[in-house]
Motif scaffolding. Structure first.
Motif, mmCIF file in Angstrom:
data_model
loop_
_atom_site.group_PDB
_atom_site.id
_atom_site.type_symbol
_atom_site.label_atom_id
_atom_site.label_comp_id
_atom_site.label_asym_id
_atom_site.label_seq_id
_atom_site.Cartn_x
_atom_site.Cartn_y
_atom_site.Cartn_z
ATOM 1 N N UNK A 80 9.212 -4.697 -3.703
ATOM 2 C CA UNK A 80 8.699 -3.586 -4.040
ATOM 3 C C UNK A 80 9.280 -2.474 -2.933
ATOM 4 N N UNK A 81 8.992 -1.191 -3.713
ATOM 5 C CA UNK A 81 10.032 -0.082 -2.879
ATOM 6 C C UNK A 81 8.942 1.062 -2.929
ATOM 7 N N UNK A 82 9.443 2.046 -2.369
ATOM 8 C CA UNK A 82 8.688 3.287 -2.211
ATOM 9 C C UNK A 82 9.357 4.473 -3.142
ATOM 10 N N UNK A 83 9.891 4.133 -4.121
ATOM 11 C CA UNK A 83 10.638 5.363 -5.086
ATOM 12 C C UNK A 83 9.687 5.662 -5.799
ATOM 13 N N UNK A 84 8.667 6.569 -5.503
ATOM 14 C CA UNK A 84 7.791 6.993 -6.555
ATOM 15 C C UNK A 84 7.174 8.519 -5.940
ATOM 16 N N UNK A 85 7.360 9.530 -6.899
ATOM 17 C CA UNK A 85 7.008 10.798 -6.349
ATOM 18 C C UNK A 85 5.189 11.053 -6.050
ATOM 19 N N UNK A 86 4.680 9.999 -6.328
ATOM 20 C CA UNK A 86 3.111 10.052 -6.239
ATOM 21 C C UNK A 86 2.963 9.601 -4.428
ATOM 22 N N UNK A 87 3.741 9.049 -3.839
ATOM 23 C CA UNK A 87 3.360 8.753 -2.715
ATOM 24 C C UNK A 87 4.579 9.173 -1.490
ATOM 25 N N UNK A 88 4.187 9.478 -0.385
ATOM 26 C CA UNK A 88 4.945 9.905 0.827
ATOM 27 C C UNK A 88 5.469 8.642 1.677
ATOM 28 N N UNK A 89 4.756 7.463 1.529
ATOM 29 C CA UNK A 89 5.150 6.326 2.047
ATOM 30 C C UNK A 89 4.537 5.122 1.342
ATOM 31 N N UNK A 90 5.384 4.052 1.554
ATOM 32 C CA UNK A 90 4.744 2.745 1.001
ATOM 33 C C UNK A 90 5.481 1.544 1.573
ATOM 34 N N UNK A 142 6.433 1.439 -12.452
ATOM 35 C CA UNK A 142 6.714 2.817 -12.297
ATOM 36 C C UNK A 142 6.694 3.275 -10.627
ATOM 37 N N UNK A 143 5.584 2.507 -10.159
ATOM 38 C CA UNK A 143 5.416 3.246 -8.662
ATOM 39 C C UNK A 143 5.767 2.155 -7.597
ATOM 40 N N UNK A 144 6.362 1.051 -7.971
ATOM 41 C CA UNK A 144 7.008 0.181 -6.741
ATOM 42 C C UNK A 144 8.235 -0.687 -7.289
ATOM 43 N N UNK A 145 8.603 -0.371 -8.619
ATOM 44 C CA UNK A 145 9.829 -1.244 -8.910
ATOM 45 C C UNK A 145 9.604 -2.586 -9.239
ATOM 46 N N UNK A 146 8.386 -3.298 -9.203
ATOM 47 C CA UNK A 146 8.044 -4.818 -9.515
ATOM 48 C C UNK A 146 7.877 -4.731 -10.962
ATOM 49 N N UNK A 147 8.517 -5.666 -11.628
ATOM 50 C CA UNK A 147 8.524 -6.046 -13.147
ATOM 51 C C UNK A 147 7.708 -7.142 -13.586
ATOM 52 N N UNK A 148 6.460 -7.032 -13.850
ATOM 53 C CA UNK A 148 5.824 -8.233 -14.161
ATOM 54 C C UNK A 148 5.920 -8.747 -15.779
ATOM 55 N N UNK A 202 0.836 -1.474 0.160
ATOM 56 C CA UNK A 202 -0.027 -0.206 0.009
ATOM 57 C C UNK A 202 0.885 1.391 0.125
ATOM 58 N N UNK A 203 0.255 2.151 -0.598
ATOM 59 C CA UNK A 203 1.065 3.433 -0.896
ATOM 60 C C UNK A 203 0.099 4.759 -0.258
ATOM 61 N N UNK A 204 0.684 5.531 0.565
ATOM 62 C CA UNK A 204 -0.191 6.841 0.920
ATOM 63 C C UNK A 204 0.067 8.007 0.009
ATOM 64 N N UNK A 205 -0.831 8.148 -0.874
ATOM 65 C CA UNK A 205 -0.334 9.491 -1.929
ATOM 66 C C UNK A 205 -0.184 10.598 -1.344
ATOM 67 N N UNK A 206 0.540 11.484 -2.020
ATOM 68 C CA UNK A 206 0.910 12.779 -1.633
ATOM 69 C C UNK A 206 -0.448 13.477 -1.646
#
Length: 266
Positions: A176-186, A102-108, A38-42
């Protein structure tokens, strides 16, 4: 969410959301091991700002399936699951794979790796998912996804989405990581813990997220979720926003069990 409804509802944009799953090393509430990402959006984002959500987003013009880069069920099969046309279903699957990467670095896709700059290029719309996979000679793995549900934003909303919900386990060897500008935490959550946090006011969940978490919380592990998805009939939820006395609620016509208080979201 907002009220009142516009005179003419905004057309719902097609979108894809991926409920990313893993089994935790230690059991959680009730002995379950399944967790969701889960990601908390900006807070300032135009849609779902400040909400805790699954990875996902709208379908882009570049999200076109390439038969030469495709592994697993084809667009016709996905169309039958989601109740849409093959021309609509193929881009939904591509968007699901792109947004997850894009949002968490997981490539399906793959197995294999892509250019380290590919993720930033996708976010910046300098390349499409097909461009990235073609350069790495990797297939998109539609067989790593499974259909779960479809939610259409209420007519009252100025920004509307017709969203296909997928479930997928994180492929072995990926994180999965939190490297996205759309979320403040994941981070990873046991569904029961996320729901409890929402009841305490620590998380803000939109109705589709809340309901999906309630469903996933009924399974002990990832295998159980994926097995259920194989025989599941995808339901199209078309919620409406209205007032019940002094409360603002979201209900789903035809399903009285789906009722959500949304006072904090208005």
């Amino acid at each position: 969410m907002s009220t009142p409804a516009p005179a003419s509802p905004t057309v719902a944009r097609p979108a894809a959301t991926v409920v990313l799953l893993r089994d935790a090393p230690q059991p959680g509430p009730g002995g379950a091991t399944v967790q969701v990402f889960l990601q908390r959006r900006v807070a300032g984002m135009a849609f779902a700002g400040g909400m805790t959500v699954f990875p996902g987003g709208g379908v882009d013009t570049g999200d076109r399936p390439d038969p030469g880069l495709w592994r697993g069920p084809g667009a016709d099969w996905w169309a039958r699951q989601f109740g849409c046309t093959p021309d609509e279903a193929g881009p939904l699957v591509v968007a699901a794979v792109r947004e997850t990467f894009e949002e968490c670095g997981v490539l399906l896709a793959g197995p294999g790796a892509v250019d380290p700059a590919a993720r930033d290029d996708l976010v910046g719309r300098r390349r499409t998912m097909n461009d990235v996979l073609s350069a790495a000679a990797l297939p998109l793995q539609a067989d790593l996804l499974a259909p779960w549900a479809r939610w259409v934003t209420p007519d009252a909303e100025p920004r509307r989405y017709d969203t296909a919900f997928f479930v997928a386990a994180v492929p072995e060897g990926q994180e999965a990581d939190a490297r996205t500008t759309e979320a403040v935490e994941a981070t990873w959550w046991y569904p029961a813990d996320a729901l409890a946090g929402a009841r305490r006011g620590e998380l803000r969940l939109m109705p589709p997220t809340q309901h999906t978490l309630e469903e996933i919380a009924g399974y002990a592990d990832v295998a159980g979720v994926l097995a259920a998805a194989q025989s599941r009939v995808v339901r199209v939820h078309r919620p409406v926003v209205h007032r019940d006395g002094r409360r603002v609620v979201v209900t789903v016509p035809g399903d009285p069990a789906l009722r959500f208080d949304v006072d904090g979201l208005i």
